[in-house]
Design a protein around this motif. Structure first.
Motif, PDB file in Angstrom:
ATOM      1  N   ALA A 125     -49.723  77.325  10.391  1.00 51.30           N
ATOM      2  CA  ALA A 125     -48.973  77.969   9.307  1.00 51.30           C
ATOM      3  C   ALA A 125     -48.116  79.129   9.753  1.00 51.30           C
ATOM      4  CB  ALA A 125     -49.926  78.399   8.200  1.00 51.30           C
ATOM      5  N   GLY A 126     -47.223  78.904  10.683  1.00 50.99           N
ATOM      6  CA  GLY A 126     -46.277  79.968  10.890  1.00 50.99           C
ATOM      7  C   GLY A 126     -45.819  80.209  12.308  1.00 50.99           C
ATOM      8  N   GLY A 127     -46.272  79.450  13.291  1.00 51.67           N
ATOM      9  CA  GLY A 127     -45.751  79.616  14.626  1.00 51.67           C
ATOM     10  C   GLY A 127     -46.250  80.843  15.352  1.00 51.67           C
ATOM     11  N   ASP A 128     -47.283  81.522  14.861  1.00 48.22           N
ATOM     12  CA  ASP A 128     -47.828  82.659  15.568  1.00 48.22           C
ATOM     13  C   ASP A 128     -48.439  82.183  16.876  1.00 48.22           C
ATOM     14  OD1 ASP A 128     -49.116  83.928  12.468  1.00 48.22           O
ATOM     15  OD2 ASP A 128     -47.212  84.349  13.423  1.00 48.22           O
ATOM     16  N   ALA A 129     -48.402  83.008  17.877  1.00 48.83           N
ATOM     17  CA  ALA A 129     -48.992  82.646  19.159  1.00 48.83           C
ATOM     18  C   ALA A 129     -50.498  82.495  19.018  1.00 48.83           C
ATOM     19  CB  ALA A 129     -48.663  83.724  20.189  1.00 48.83           C
ATOM     20  N   ALA A 130     -51.065  81.618  19.830  1.00 51.33           N
ATOM     21  CA  ALA A 130     -52.514  81.444  19.841  1.00 51.33           C
ATOM     22  C   ALA A 130     -53.159  82.755  20.276  1.00 51.33           C
ATOM     23  CB  ALA A 130     -52.890  80.318  20.798  1.00 51.33           C
ATOM     24  N   PRO A 131     -54.404  83.001  19.851  1.00 49.64           N
ATOM     25  CA  PRO A 131     -55.032  84.269  20.201  1.00 49.64           C
ATOM     26  C   PRO A 131     -55.198  84.401  21.707  1.00 49.64           C
ATOM     27  CG  PRO A 131     -56.651  82.746  19.282  1.00 49.64           C
ATOM     28  CD  PRO A 131     -55.300  82.116  19.118  1.00 49.64           C
ATOM     29  N   ALA A 132     -55.064  85.617  22.192  1.00 50.81           N
ATOM     30  CA  ALA A 132     -55.215  85.871  23.617  1.00 50.81           C
ATOM     31  C   ALA A 132     -56.663  85.638  24.038  1.00 50.81           C
ATOM     32  CB  ALA A 132     -54.792  87.301  23.930  1.00 50.81           C
ATOM     33  N   GLN A 133     -57.586  85.812  23.117  1.00 43.96           N
ATOM     34  CA  GLN A 133     -58.993  85.649  23.426  1.00 43.96           C
ATOM     35  C   GLN A 133     -59.679  84.890  22.297  1.00 43.96           C
ATOM     36  OE1 GLN A 133     -60.917  89.350  24.171  1.00 43.96           O
ATOM     37  NE2 GLN A 133     -62.857  88.438  24.705  1.00 43.96           N
ATOM     38  N   ARG A 134     -60.522  83.955  22.678  1.00 46.09           N
ATOM     39  CA  ARG A 134     -61.302  83.198  21.703  1.00 46.09           C
ATOM     40  C   ARG A 134     -62.357  84.142  21.129  1.00 46.09           C
ATOM     41  NH1 ARG A 134     -62.977  77.650  20.935  1.00 46.09           N
ATOM     42  NH2 ARG A 134     -65.180  77.531  20.424  1.00 46.09           N
ATOM     43  N   ARG A 135     -62.438  84.217  19.811  1.00 46.34           N
ATOM     44  CA  ARG A 135     -63.400  85.095  19.135  1.00 46.34           C
ATOM     45  C   ARG A 135     -64.383  84.275  18.318  1.00 46.34           C
ATOM     46  NH1 ARG A 135     -62.533  90.409  20.986  1.00 46.34           N
ATOM     47  NH2 ARG A 135     -60.304  90.685  21.164  1.00 46.34           N
ATOM     48  N   ARG A 136     -65.586  84.805  18.165  1.00 53.03           N
ATOM     49  CA  ARG A 136     -66.611  84.173  17.321  1.00 53.03           C
ATOM     50  C   ARG A 136     -66.462  84.753  15.916  1.00 53.03           C
ATOM     51  NH1 ARG A 136     -71.206  85.775  19.773  1.00 53.03           N
ATOM     52  NH2 ARG A 136     -70.965  84.116  21.265  1.00 53.03           N
ATOM     53  N   MET A 137     -66.164  83.876  14.942  1.00 51.83           N
ATOM     54  CA  MET A 137     -65.925  84.299  13.558  1.00 51.83           C
ATOM     55  C   MET A 137     -66.994  83.718  12.638  1.00 51.83           C
ATOM     56  SD  MET A 137     -62.898  85.819  13.649  1.00 51.83           S
ATOM     57  CE  MET A 137     -61.424  85.884  14.620  1.00 51.83           C
ATOM     58  N   LEU A 138     -67.460  84.541  11.710  1.00 51.72           N
ATOM     59  CA  LEU A 138     -68.361  84.075  10.665  1.00 51.72           C
ATOM     60  C   LEU A 138     -67.603  84.115   9.350  1.00 51.72           C
ATOM     61  CD1 LEU A 138     -71.127  83.159   9.616  1.00 51.72           C
ATOM     62  CD2 LEU A 138     -71.764  85.590   9.458  1.00 51.72           C
ATOM     63  N   VAL A 139     -67.475  82.971   8.704  1.00 52.35           N
ATOM     64  CA  VAL A 139     -66.817  82.845   7.408  1.00 52.35           C
ATOM     65  C   VAL A 139     -67.908  82.681   6.363  1.00 52.35           C
ATOM     66  CG1 VAL A 139     -65.236  81.466   5.994  1.00 52.35           C
ATOM     67  CG2 VAL A 139     -64.804  81.746   8.460  1.00 52.35           C
ATOM     68  N   VAL A 140     -67.900  83.550   5.355  1.00 53.56           N
ATOM     69  CA  VAL A 140     -68.935  83.529   4.323  1.00 53.56           C
ATOM     70  C   VAL A 140     -68.279  83.338   2.965  1.00 53.56           C
ATOM     71  CG1 VAL A 140     -70.897  84.737   3.313  1.00 53.56           C
ATOM     72  CG2 VAL A 140     -70.275  85.169   5.711  1.00 53.56           C
ATOM     73  N   ASP A 141     -68.594  82.224   2.313  1.00 56.76           N
ATOM     74  CA  ASP A 141     -68.062  81.935   0.980  1.00 56.76           C
ATOM     75  C   ASP A 141     -68.979  80.914   0.324  1.00 56.76           C
ATOM     76  OD1 ASP A 141     -66.480  81.222  -1.288  1.00 56.76           O
ATOM     77  OD2 ASP A 141     -64.652  81.661  -0.160  1.00 56.76           O
ATOM     78  N   ASP A 142     -69.320  81.128  -0.941  1.00 56.69           N
ATOM     79  CA  ASP A 142     -70.187  80.171  -1.639  1.00 56.69           C
ATOM     80  C   ASP A 142     -69.439  78.906  -2.025  1.00 56.69           C
ATOM     81  OD1 ASP A 142     -68.781  81.828  -3.468  1.00 56.69           O
ATOM     82  OD2 ASP A 142     -70.183  81.358  -5.068  1.00 56.69           O
ATOM     83  N   ASN A 143     -68.120  78.930  -1.966  1.00 54.85           N
ATOM     84  CA  ASN A 143     -67.319  77.736  -2.197  1.00 54.85           C
ATOM     85  C   ASN A 143     -67.185  77.020  -0.849  1.00 54.85           C
ATOM     86  OD1 ASN A 143     -64.984  75.995  -2.189  1.00 54.85           O
ATOM     87  ND2 ASN A 143     -64.411  76.907  -4.136  1.00 54.85           N
ATOM     88  N   GLY A 144     -67.893  75.913  -0.704  1.00 53.06           N
ATOM     89  CA  GLY A 144     -67.920  75.202   0.571  1.00 53.06           C
ATOM     90  C   GLY A 144     -66.555  74.774   1.062  1.00 53.06           C
ATOM     91  N   ASP A 145     -65.704  74.282   0.159  1.00 55.41           N
ATOM     92  CA  ASP A 145     -64.368  73.843   0.567  1.00 55.41           C
ATOM     93  C   ASP A 145     -63.543  75.014   1.096  1.00 55.41           C
ATOM     94  OD1 ASP A 145     -64.897  71.223  -0.146  1.00 55.41           O
ATOM     95  OD2 ASP A 145     -64.026  71.427  -2.153  1.00 55.41           O
ATOM     96  N   SER A 146     -63.641  76.142   0.415  1.00 56.74           N
ATOM     97  CA  SER A 146     -62.901  77.329   0.847  1.00 56.74           C
ATOM     98  C   SER A 146     -63.381  77.805   2.208  1.00 56.74           C
ATOM     99  CB  SER A 146     -63.065  78.441  -0.198  1.00 56.74           C
ATOM    100  OG  SER A 146     -62.362  79.591   0.184  1.00 56.74           O
TER     101      SER A 146
END
Length: 158
Positions: free
Chosen positions: A30-51
């Motif tokens: 979504a927008g042509g931004d450069a890939a991250p310089a470093q791979r990060r561990r992300m935790l996504v928390v949402d009760d809406n499973g699809d979101s």
């Protein structure tokens, strides 16, 4: 295509997914931004499973390791086990709301400095002030513009 009234319709959608996957990973979604310089561990928390799954997928396509939780207590357990580099946290969660999850995360020595960003449908001034008071580093209202999220994370993860 349709053979006529009452005979149904056929729709064909062609998506350039194979081309995008074959290309070098120099552009984020979504927008042509450069890939991250470093791979990060992300935790996504949402009760809406699809979101939660959609955001985790976008972050994964951008080069990050992603994990998902669907309730406040699950978020605390997953965060403690994973020690993520960043947490993207909905405010309206079952068990414990996002404000309380953020406060409890900030009480843990390992999570005092990581970026915690509210990703929520709650966007009133009072909601934003409460998230700031709870210790969030940012507050984005759904639907989130992916470029805004990645800019916020890039700034916070320096």
């Amino acid at each position: 295509h349709s053979e006529g009234l009452g005979l149904g319709s056929e729709f064909v959608v062609t998506l350039p997914l194979a081309t995008a996957l074959a290309a070098p990973h120099d552009a984020g979604p979504a927008g042509g931004d450069a890939a991250p310089a470093q791979r990060r561990r992300m935790l996504v928390v949402d009760d809406n499973g699809d979101s939660a799954d959609s955001l985790a997928l976008l972050l994964s396509l951008a080069g990050h390791e992603t994990h998902v939780a669907h309730s406040g207590p699950e978020a605390l357990d997953r965060a403690d086990a994973l020690r993520p580099d960043a947490v993207l946290l909905d405010l309206g969660l079952p068990g414990l709301n996002g404000y309380e999850v953020c406060r409890r995360l900030r009480a843990a020595t390992w999570a005092r400095e990581i970026p915690i960003v509210a990703i929520t449908g709650w966007g009133q001034a009072d909601d934003r002030q409460r998230s700031k008071d709870a210790g969030f580093d940012g507050h984005l209202v759904k639907p989130v513009v992916f470029g805004e999220l990645t800019a916020l994370l890039d700034e916070s993860l320096r």
